[in-house]
Design a protein around this motif. Structure first.
Motif, PDB file in Angstrom:
ATOM      1  N   SER A  34       0.839  -1.190   0.000  1.00 50.18           N
ATOM      2  CA  SER A  34       0.000   0.000   0.000  1.00 50.18           C
ATOM      3  C   SER A  34       0.878   1.245   0.000  1.00 50.18           C
ATOM      4  N   HIS A  35       0.629   2.134  -0.933  1.00 51.61           N
ATOM      5  CA  HIS A  35       1.371   3.387  -1.021  1.00 51.61           C
ATOM      6  C   HIS A  35       0.405   4.530  -0.731  1.00 51.61           C
ATOM      7  N   THR A  36       0.188   4.789   0.541  1.00 52.10           N
ATOM      8  CA  THR A  36      -0.769   5.826   0.885  1.00 52.10           C
ATOM      9  C   THR A  36      -0.112   7.140   1.270  1.00 52.10           C
ATOM     10  N   THR A  37       1.167   7.087   1.690  1.00 47.14           N
ATOM     11  CA  THR A  37       1.862   8.315   2.075  1.00 47.14           C
ATOM     12  C   THR A  37       3.126   8.483   1.233  1.00 47.14           C
ATOM     13  N   PHE A  38       3.679   9.692   1.262  1.00 51.37           N
ATOM     14  CA  PHE A  38       4.921   9.955   0.538  1.00 51.37           C
ATOM     15  C   PHE A  38       6.051   9.093   1.095  1.00 51.37           C
ATOM     16  N   GLY A  39       6.039   8.842   2.399  1.00 53.37           N
ATOM     17  CA  GLY A  39       7.044   7.997   3.030  1.00 53.37           C
ATOM     18  C   GLY A  39       6.969   6.552   2.562  1.00 53.37           C
ATOM     19  N   ASP A  40       5.753   6.056   2.305  1.00 60.31           N
ATOM     20  CA  ASP A  40       5.588   4.700   1.780  1.00 60.31           C
ATOM     21  C   ASP A  40       6.251   4.572   0.415  1.00 60.31           C
ATOM     22  N   LEU A  41       6.096   5.578  -0.415  1.00 59.85           N
ATOM     23  CA  LEU A  41       6.733   5.555  -1.729  1.00 59.85           C
ATOM     24  C   LEU A  41       8.246   5.548  -1.593  1.00 59.85           C
ATOM     25  N   ALA A  42       8.773   6.405  -0.735  1.00 65.73           N
ATOM     26  CA  ALA A  42      10.221   6.503  -0.545  1.00 65.73           C
ATOM     27  C   ALA A  42      10.791   5.190  -0.015  1.00 65.73           C
ATOM     28  N   ARG A  43      10.075   4.536   0.868  1.00 64.55           N
ATOM     29  CA  ARG A  43      10.519   3.259   1.421  1.00 64.55           C
ATOM     30  C   ARG A  43      10.707   2.210   0.329  1.00 64.55           C
ATOM     31  N   ASP A  44       9.841   2.228  -0.670  1.00 64.36           N
ATOM     32  CA  ASP A  44       9.906   1.268  -1.768  1.00 64.36           C
ATOM     33  C   ASP A  44      10.695   1.800  -2.969  1.00 64.36           C
ATOM     34  N   GLU A  45      11.473   2.855  -2.722  1.00 65.89           N
ATOM     35  CA  GLU A  45      12.318   3.483  -3.741  1.00 65.89           C
ATOM     36  C   GLU A  45      11.521   3.958  -4.954  1.00 65.89           C
ATOM     37  N   LEU A  46      10.335   4.460  -4.688  1.00 70.56           N
ATOM     38  CA  LEU A  46       9.512   5.088  -5.715  1.00 70.56           C
ATOM     39  C   LEU A  46       9.494   6.584  -5.451  1.00 70.56           C
ATOM     40  N   ALA A  47       9.266   7.349  -6.480  1.00 73.59           N
ATOM     41  CA  ALA A  47       9.248   8.804  -6.324  1.00 73.59           C
ATOM     42  C   ALA A  47       8.141   9.388  -7.186  1.00 73.59           C
ATOM     43  N   ILE A  48       7.695  10.569  -6.807  1.00 72.43           N
ATOM     44  CA  ILE A  48       6.731  11.313  -7.612  1.00 72.43           C
ATOM     45  C   ILE A  48       7.491  12.416  -8.322  1.00 72.43           C
ATOM     46  N   GLU A  49       7.382  12.436  -9.638  1.00 72.41           N
ATOM     47  CA  GLU A  49       7.957  13.527 -10.417  1.00 72.41           C
ATOM     48  C   GLU A  49       6.788  14.364 -10.925  1.00 72.41           C
ATOM     49  N   VAL A  50       6.859  15.655 -10.692  1.00 70.32           N
ATOM     50  CA  VAL A  50       5.788  16.560 -11.103  1.00 70.32           C
ATOM     51  C   VAL A  50       6.284  17.385 -12.281  1.00 70.32           C
ATOM     52  N   THR A  51       5.490  17.415 -13.341  1.00 68.98           N
ATOM     53  CA  THR A  51       5.840  18.154 -14.551  1.00 68.98           C
ATOM     54  C   THR A  51       4.810  19.249 -14.774  1.00 68.98           C
ATOM     55  N   CYS A  52       5.283  20.444 -15.078  1.00 68.47           N
ATOM     56  CA  CYS A  52       4.393  21.562 -15.370  1.00 68.47           C
ATOM     57  C   CYS A  52       4.031  21.518 -16.852  1.00 68.47           C
ATOM     58  N   PRO A  53       2.743  21.445 -17.183  1.00 65.06           N
ATOM     59  CA  PRO A  53       2.343  21.418 -18.587  1.00 65.06           C
ATOM     60  C   PRO A  53       2.507  22.779 -19.272  1.00 65.06           C
ATOM     61  N   ASN A  54       2.642  23.829 -18.470  1.00 62.72           N
ATOM     62  CA  ASN A  54       2.741  25.177 -19.013  1.00 62.72           C
ATOM     63  C   ASN A  54       4.171  25.532 -19.426  1.00 62.72           C
ATOM     64  N   CYS A  55       5.132  25.345 -18.516  1.00 60.83           N
ATOM     65  CA  CYS A  55       6.514  25.757 -18.802  1.00 60.83           C
ATOM     66  C   CYS A  55       7.489  24.585 -18.927  1.00 60.83           C
ATOM     67  N   GLY A  56       7.055  23.357 -18.596  1.00 53.26           N
ATOM     68  CA  GLY A  56       7.901  22.187 -18.729  1.00 53.26           C
ATOM     69  C   GLY A  56       8.835  21.931 -17.557  1.00 53.26           C
ATOM     70  N   HIS A  57       8.767  22.750 -16.514  1.00 56.59           N
ATOM     71  CA  HIS A  57       9.619  22.559 -15.334  1.00 56.59           C
ATOM     72  C   HIS A  57       9.285  21.225 -14.673  1.00 56.59           C
ATOM     73  N   ARG A  58      10.329  20.492 -14.248  1.00 48.29           N
ATOM     74  CA  ARG A  58      10.139  19.198 -13.580  1.00 48.29           C
ATOM     75  C   ARG A  58      10.771  19.226 -12.201  1.00 48.29           C
ATOM     76  N   ARG A  59      10.142  18.502 -11.289  1.00 50.73           N
ATOM     77  CA  ARG A  59      10.685  18.414  -9.932  1.00 50.73           C
ATOM     78  C   ARG A  59      10.332  17.052  -9.348  1.00 50.73           C
ATOM     79  N   THR A  60      11.294  16.434  -8.694  1.00 51.85           N
ATOM     80  CA  THR A  60      11.066  15.164  -8.010  1.00 51.85           C
ATOM     81  C   THR A  60      10.807  15.460  -6.541  1.00 51.85           C
ATOM     82  N   ILE A  61       9.736  14.903  -6.019  1.00 50.15           N
ATOM     83  CA  ILE A  61       9.334  15.130  -4.637  1.00 50.15           C
ATOM     84  C   ILE A  61      10.089  14.151  -3.731  1.00 50.15           C
ATOM     85  N   ASP A  62      10.712  14.665  -2.684  1.00 49.52           N
ATOM     86  CA  ASP A  62      11.442  13.841  -1.723  1.00 49.52           C
ATOM     87  C   ASP A  62      10.474  13.324  -0.667  1.00 49.52           C
ATOM     88  N   GLY A  63      10.113  12.058  -0.763  1.00 50.22           N
ATOM     89  CA  GLY A  63       9.172  11.459   0.177  1.00 50.22           C
ATOM     90  C   GLY A  63       9.729  11.283   1.577  1.00 50.22           C
TER      91      GLY A  63
END
Length: 81
Positions: free
Chosen positions: A6-35
């Motif tokens: 179950s990946h319900t929190t940002f910490g759960d993702l980080a524990r399983d070495e998964l990350a959320i990358e957020v991309t801006c559709p307007n300017c193309g800026h990308r950022r990886t969220i540190d869980g």
């Protein structure tokens, strides 16, 4: 039968070495969220809103394998050749 993780929190993702990358559709800026960040570790992913740091547009999240620095350095070295 294996139980699904179950990946319900940002910490759960980080524990399983998964990350959320957020991309801006307007300017193309990308950022990886540190869980593992203290302020996000216990925060639920569902309902989280992401805004671009540069232009303020709504960011589009995607979940994937967390890239390690060694992989990034190897990719950078290939591009320099």
């Amino acid at each position: 039968m294996a139980l699904a993780t179950s990946h319900t929190t940002f910490g759960d993702l980080a524990r399983d070495e998964l990350a959320i990358e957020v991309t801006c559709p307007n300017c193309g800026h990308r950022r990886t969220i540190d869980g593992n960040a203290p302020g996000l570790r216990n925060r639920r992913i569902a309902g989280a809103r992401f805004r671009c740091d540069q232009c303020g547009s709504v960011g589009l999240p995607s979940i994937g394998k967390q890239r390690r620095w060694t992989g990034r350095l190897a990719e950078h070295a290939r591009k320099l050749r």
